[in-house]
Design a protein around this motif. Structure first.
Motif, PDB file in Angstrom:
ATOM      1  N   TYR A  49       0.956  -1.703   0.130  1.00  0.00           N
ATOM      2  CA  TYR A  49      -0.455   0.302   0.264  1.00  0.00           C
ATOM      3  C   TYR A  49       0.994   1.412  -0.172  1.00  0.00           C
ATOM      4  CZ  TYR A  49      -3.653  -3.526   1.301  1.00  0.00           C
ATOM      5  OH  TYR A  49      -3.679  -4.292   1.081  1.00  0.00           O
ATOM      6  N   VAL A  50       2.150   1.309  -0.857  1.00  0.00           N
ATOM      7  CA  VAL A  50       2.823   2.102  -0.784  1.00  0.00           C
ATOM      8  C   VAL A  50       3.362   2.684  -2.428  1.00  0.00           C
ATOM      9  CG1 VAL A  50       5.695   2.943  -0.160  1.00  0.00           C
ATOM     10  CG2 VAL A  50       4.433   1.819   1.724  1.00  0.00           C
ATOM     11  N   GLY A  51       3.056   3.704  -2.248  1.00  0.00           N
ATOM     12  CA  GLY A  51       3.752   3.816  -3.734  1.00  0.00           C
ATOM     13  C   GLY A  51       4.844   4.520  -3.878  1.00  0.00           C
ATOM     14  N   VAL A  52       5.001   5.194  -5.321  1.00  0.00           N
ATOM     15  CA  VAL A  52       6.225   6.055  -5.039  1.00  0.00           C
ATOM     16  C   VAL A  52       6.250   6.778  -6.300  1.00  0.00           C
ATOM     17  CG1 VAL A  52       7.993   3.839  -5.044  1.00  0.00           C
ATOM     18  CG2 VAL A  52       6.895   4.905  -7.530  1.00  0.00           C
ATOM     19  N   GLU A  53       4.984   7.575  -6.750  1.00  0.00           N
ATOM     20  CA  GLU A  53       4.637   8.660  -7.025  1.00  0.00           C
ATOM     21  C   GLU A  53       5.269  10.141  -6.761  1.00  0.00           C
ATOM     22  OE1 GLU A  53       2.465   5.965  -6.561  1.00  0.00           O
ATOM     23  OE2 GLU A  53       2.079   4.492  -8.413  1.00  0.00           O
ATOM     24  N   GLY A  54       5.461  10.855  -7.374  1.00  0.00           N
ATOM     25  CA  GLY A  54       5.802  12.140  -7.485  1.00  0.00           C
ATOM     26  C   GLY A  54       7.069  11.828  -7.176  1.00  0.00           C
ATOM     27  N   LYS A  55       7.398  13.549  -6.423  1.00  0.00           N
ATOM     28  CA  LYS A  55       8.923  14.374  -6.110  1.00  0.00           C
ATOM     29  C   LYS A  55       8.471  13.977  -4.440  1.00  0.00           C
ATOM     30  CE  LYS A  55      11.246  14.739  -9.254  1.00  0.00           C
ATOM     31  NZ  LYS A  55      12.629  13.743  -9.562  1.00  0.00           N
ATOM     32  N   VAL A  56      10.007  13.608  -3.948  1.00  0.00           N
ATOM     33  CA  VAL A  56       9.936  14.017  -2.625  1.00  0.00           C
ATOM     34  C   VAL A  56       9.450  15.062  -1.527  1.00  0.00           C
ATOM     35  CG1 VAL A  56      11.548  12.386  -0.804  1.00  0.00           C
ATOM     36  CG2 VAL A  56      11.267  11.576  -2.651  1.00  0.00           C
ATOM     37  N   PRO A  57       9.148  15.532  -1.425  1.00  0.00           N
ATOM     38  CA  PRO A  57       9.877  16.772  -0.842  1.00  0.00           C
ATOM     39  C   PRO A  57      11.065  17.421  -0.145  1.00  0.00           C
ATOM     40  CG  PRO A  57       7.398  16.338   0.334  1.00  0.00           C
ATOM     41  CD  PRO A  57       8.158  14.854  -0.091  1.00  0.00           C
ATOM     42  N   GLN A  58      11.623  17.940  -0.264  1.00  0.00           N
ATOM     43  CA  GLN A  58      13.086  18.296  -0.278  1.00  0.00           C
ATOM     44  C   GLN A  58      13.254  19.259   1.185  1.00  0.00           C
ATOM     45  OE1 GLN A  58      15.822  16.978  -3.005  1.00  0.00           O
ATOM     46  NE2 GLN A  58      14.030  16.136  -2.858  1.00  0.00           N
ATOM     47  N   GLY A  59      13.807  18.751   1.957  1.00  0.00           N
ATOM     48  CA  GLY A  59      14.100  19.592   3.431  1.00  0.00           C
ATOM     49  C   GLY A  59      13.227  19.588   5.089  1.00  0.00           C
ATOM     50  N   VAL A  60      12.387  18.723   4.379  1.00  0.00           N
ATOM     51  CA  VAL A  60      11.158  18.182   5.325  1.00  0.00           C
ATOM     52  C   VAL A  60      12.083  17.067   6.385  1.00  0.00           C
ATOM     53  CG1 VAL A  60       9.000  17.708   6.199  1.00  0.00           C
ATOM     54  CG2 VAL A  60       9.392  19.430   4.100  1.00  0.00           C
ATOM     55  N   LYS A  61      12.020  17.695   7.446  1.00  0.00           N
ATOM     56  CA  LYS A  61      12.843  16.691   8.258  1.00  0.00           C
ATOM     57  C   LYS A  61      11.425  15.490   9.561  1.00  0.00           C
ATOM     58  CE  LYS A  61      15.842  19.806  10.123  1.00  0.00           C
ATOM     59  NZ  LYS A  61      17.447  20.253  11.060  1.00  0.00           N
ATOM     60  N   VAL A  62      11.808  14.576   9.027  1.00  0.00           N
ATOM     61  CA  VAL A  62      10.892  13.653   9.535  1.00  0.00           C
ATOM     62  C   VAL A  62      11.393  12.534  10.469  1.00  0.00           C
ATOM     63  CG1 VAL A  62       9.685  11.468   9.032  1.00  0.00           C
ATOM     64  CG2 VAL A  62       9.928  13.159   7.022  1.00  0.00           C
ATOM     65  N   ALA A  63      10.801  11.995  11.736  1.00  0.00           N
ATOM     66  CA  ALA A  63      11.401  11.308  12.763  1.00  0.00           C
ATOM     67  C   ALA A  63      11.156   9.815  12.282  1.00  0.00           C
ATOM     68  CB  ALA A  63      10.324  11.326  14.262  1.00  0.00           C
ATOM     69  N   VAL A  64      12.749   9.273  12.421  1.00  0.00           N
ATOM     70  CA  VAL A  64      13.007   7.649  11.861  1.00  0.00           C
ATOM     71  C   VAL A  64      13.221   6.655  12.678  1.00  0.00           C
ATOM     72  CG1 VAL A  64      13.334   6.449  10.169  1.00  0.00           C
ATOM     73  CG2 VAL A  64      12.649   8.542   9.135  1.00  0.00           C
ATOM     74  N   LEU A  65      12.073   6.115  12.339  1.00  0.00           N
ATOM     75  CA  LEU A  65      12.517   4.585  13.632  1.00  0.00           C
ATOM     76  C   LEU A  65      13.285   3.516  12.696  1.00  0.00           C
ATOM     77  CD1 LEU A  65       9.736   4.232  16.295  1.00  0.00           C
ATOM     78  CD2 LEU A  65      11.706   5.188  16.611  1.00  0.00           C
ATOM     79  N   ASP A  66      14.238   2.466  12.897  1.00  0.00           N
ATOM     80  CA  ASP A  66      14.624   1.343  12.198  1.00  0.00           C
ATOM     81  C   ASP A  66      14.800   0.330  13.446  1.00  0.00           C
ATOM     82  OD1 ASP A  66      15.619  -0.061  10.175  1.00  0.00           O
ATOM     83  OD2 ASP A  66      17.633   0.968   9.735  1.00  0.00           O
ATOM     84  N   ALA A  67      13.927  -0.901  13.021  1.00  0.00           N
ATOM     85  CA  ALA A  67      13.985  -1.733  13.858  1.00  0.00           C
ATOM     86  C   ALA A  67      13.985  -3.413  13.107  1.00  0.00           C
ATOM     87  CB  ALA A  67      12.599  -1.578  14.460  1.00  0.00           C
ATOM     88  N   GLY A  68      15.252  -4.046  13.569  1.00  0.00           N
ATOM     89  CA  GLY A  68      15.032  -4.948  12.753  1.00  0.00           C
ATOM     90  C   GLY A  68      16.133  -6.280  12.484  1.00  0.00           C
ATOM     91  N   GLY A  69      16.752  -6.078  14.163  1.00  0.00           N
ATOM     92  CA  GLY A  69      17.748  -6.330  14.503  1.00  0.00           C
ATOM     93  C   GLY A  69      18.289  -6.838  15.554  1.00  0.00           C
ATOM     94  N   THR A  70      19.287  -6.920  16.370  1.00  0.00           N
ATOM     95  CA  THR A  70      20.130  -6.918  17.685  1.00  0.00           C
ATOM     96  C   THR A  70      19.362  -5.403  18.229  1.00  0.00           C
ATOM     97  OG1 THR A  70      22.010  -5.944  17.507  1.00  0.00           O
ATOM     98  CG2 THR A  70      21.598  -8.763  17.934  1.00  0.00           C
ATOM     99  N   ASN A  71      20.074  -4.281  17.343  1.00  0.00           N
ATOM    100  CA  ASN A  71      19.897  -2.627  18.038  1.00  0.00           C
ATOM    101  C   ASN A  71      18.749  -1.984  17.087  1.00  0.00           C
ATOM    102  OD1 ASN A  71      21.656  -2.746  19.201  1.00  0.00           O
ATOM    103  ND2 ASN A  71      23.028  -2.797  18.066  1.00  0.00           N
ATOM    104  N   PHE A  72      17.961  -1.068  17.619  1.00  0.00           N
ATOM    105  CA  PHE A  72      16.918  -0.093  16.931  1.00  0.00           C
ATOM    106  C   PHE A  72      17.920   1.323  16.511  1.00  0.00           C
ATOM    107  CE2 PHE A  72      14.843   1.150  20.554  1.00  0.00           C
ATOM    108  CZ  PHE A  72      14.609   2.388  20.473  1.00  0.00           C
TER     109      PHE A  72
END
Length: 428
Positions: A49-72
């Motif tokens: 349910y994730v698309g790729v259409e459109g240009k990615v807004p530049q310079g907008v700061k997003v909080a991101v989490l990355d979980a997938g191993g022994t550390n997140f």
């Protein structure tokens, strides 16, 4: 005495030169079609349910989490790729059992820290565990992998549960392969790509690509116009020849009867395949008695050691068990002649794998708008026994450009691709 090539053939090992590329691509495409239709297939073909259409807004700061191993990890990410306020901490459940509140507490604290620096209201979360995606970009955990001990979380919609504890807008959740695909958009600049592939080849393997929604029967009445990313779970592809060595490795694995392609090309398995080859060759008289006795007594072989040995590379500060076993130069030459085909086959299968996804994407018909492939993973980039990435590219040039006039481009590696991709999922 038989040659090493005759020995491999007698054990059912199909070398890179012998692989029927057209037939395997056709088999891959057929499995993909069956998976999209909800029919029995080795490929799950999971709608994201994730698309790729459109240009990615530049310079907008997003909080991101990355979980997938022994550390997140947590960070604030913006495009062009900029990562700030990054912090690593133990993945809840990686060091022992945790209950529901103990699991979410570190994520709650990290998200509250990050949102003080973010502009975007939606959070990006790369959640690399088996999970069912939902139309609102949440994810329901199906099962844990990688030793995470948090059983009460199985079956939960993890984005919803996290937001119950933090408030705010929704969370856009993607897995690492989907995030790798999205990260290619961070490299496009003024380039025009007709489609995108995300590919990971490290300890395991997987691929994701963009499919027209109309072709995804399992969406049912939810199918809108446009397209979305499909997480193929491609390491499970099972329409390929298996040698006696592959069968032995599969039988000894934690998941016998599954992940057949992954078990022929990824870093978790190339060393074990090599050990089966070398032990079988030792039994059949290919080495001196001294080397035979030593290799037969070896209980396990790491892919790094197998790779470095086949490349005749001595890693500083690391003793290679195979260098000691095959100290005799004749033994060493024979062992490398038997071992290098394992890596050559992996590169050819990798290219066949990618070619099928490029073809299925429907893009690349115009050289000015190729299909972007963002490849990630240590096996793809760091294998030494052969120039792995170069071998894959040569194969793709032949199978796609020369034979089918389909154009592709392997994009520059994107550092921290899962975090970059998760940010783009939130922004798009």
């Amino acid at each position: 005495m038989r040659t090493p090539e005759e020995f491999l053939a007698e054990h059912g090992f199909v070398t890179a030169a012998e692989l029927d590329r057209s037939a395997m691509i056709a088999a891959f495409l057929a499995e993909m079609e069956r998976g999209l239709k909800g029919e029995t297939s080795s490929l799950m073909m999971i709608p994201t349910y994730v698309g790729v259409e459109g240009k990615v807004p530049q310079g907008v700061k997003v909080a991101v989490l990355d979980a997938g191993g022994t550390n997140f990890r947590g960070a604030v990410v913006s495009i062009p790729p900029t990562i700030e306020e990054k912090r690593n901490q133990p993945m809840p459940g990686s060091k022992g059992h945790v209950d529901t509140e103990q699991f979410y507490a570190p994520f709650v604290a990290e998200l509250k820290r990050l949102e003080a620096y973010a502009d975007a209201t939606k959070v990006g979360w790369c959640f690399s565990y088996p999970a069912a995606a939902t139309p609102d970009l949440d994810a329901r955990l199906v099962r844990w992998t990688k030793g995470c001990d948090a059983p009460t979380i199985v079956g939960q919609y993890v984005g919803k549960e996290l937001r119950k504890r933090t408030g705010g807008d929704k969370i856009a959740i993607v897995n690492d392969t989907v995030a790798t695909l999205l990260a290619a958009k961070a490299t496009e600049g003024d380039r025009t790509y007709s489609s995108y592939i995300g590919f990971i080849l490290g300890t395991g393997t997987n691929a994701a690509y963009v499919e027209k929604n109309a072709n995804i029967a399992k969406l049912g009445d939810l199918a809108p116009d446009g397209s979305m990313i499909i997480n193929a779970e491609s390491g499970a592809f099972n329409q390929l020849a298996r040698s006696s060595f592959d069968i032995a490795v599969d039988d000894k694995s934690a998941n016998p009867g599954a992940q057949f392609l992954e078990k022929q090309i990824s870093g978790a398995y190339l060393g074990p395949i090599g050990l089966e080859v070398l032990k079988a060759a030792a039994k059949e008289g290919f080495f001196t008695p001294k080397a035979t006795a030593k290799i037969m007594g070896l209980g396990a072989l790491e892919t790094m050691d197998f790779d470095n040995f086949c490349a005749a590379y001595a890693k500083p500060g690391r003793e290679n068990v195979l260098d000691a076993i095959f100290a005799d130069p004749n033994d060493a030459r024979m062992a490398r002649r038997l071992g290098i085909p394992v890596f050559e086959r992996a590169a050819a299968l990798t290219a066949i794998h990618l070619a099928a996804f490029v073809i299925k994407s429907g893009g690349g018909v115009d050289a000015s708008a190729p299909v972007a492939i963002n490849a990630d993973g240590s096996t793809y980039y760091k294998t030494r026994a052969i120039p792995f990435a170069d071998a894959v590219k040569r194969e793709l040039d032949q199978m796609l450009v020369k034979m089918r006039n389909i154009h592709y481009e392997i994009t520059p590696p994107v550092e921290d691709a899962p975090m970059i991709g998760a940010a783009i999922a939130a922004l798009l």
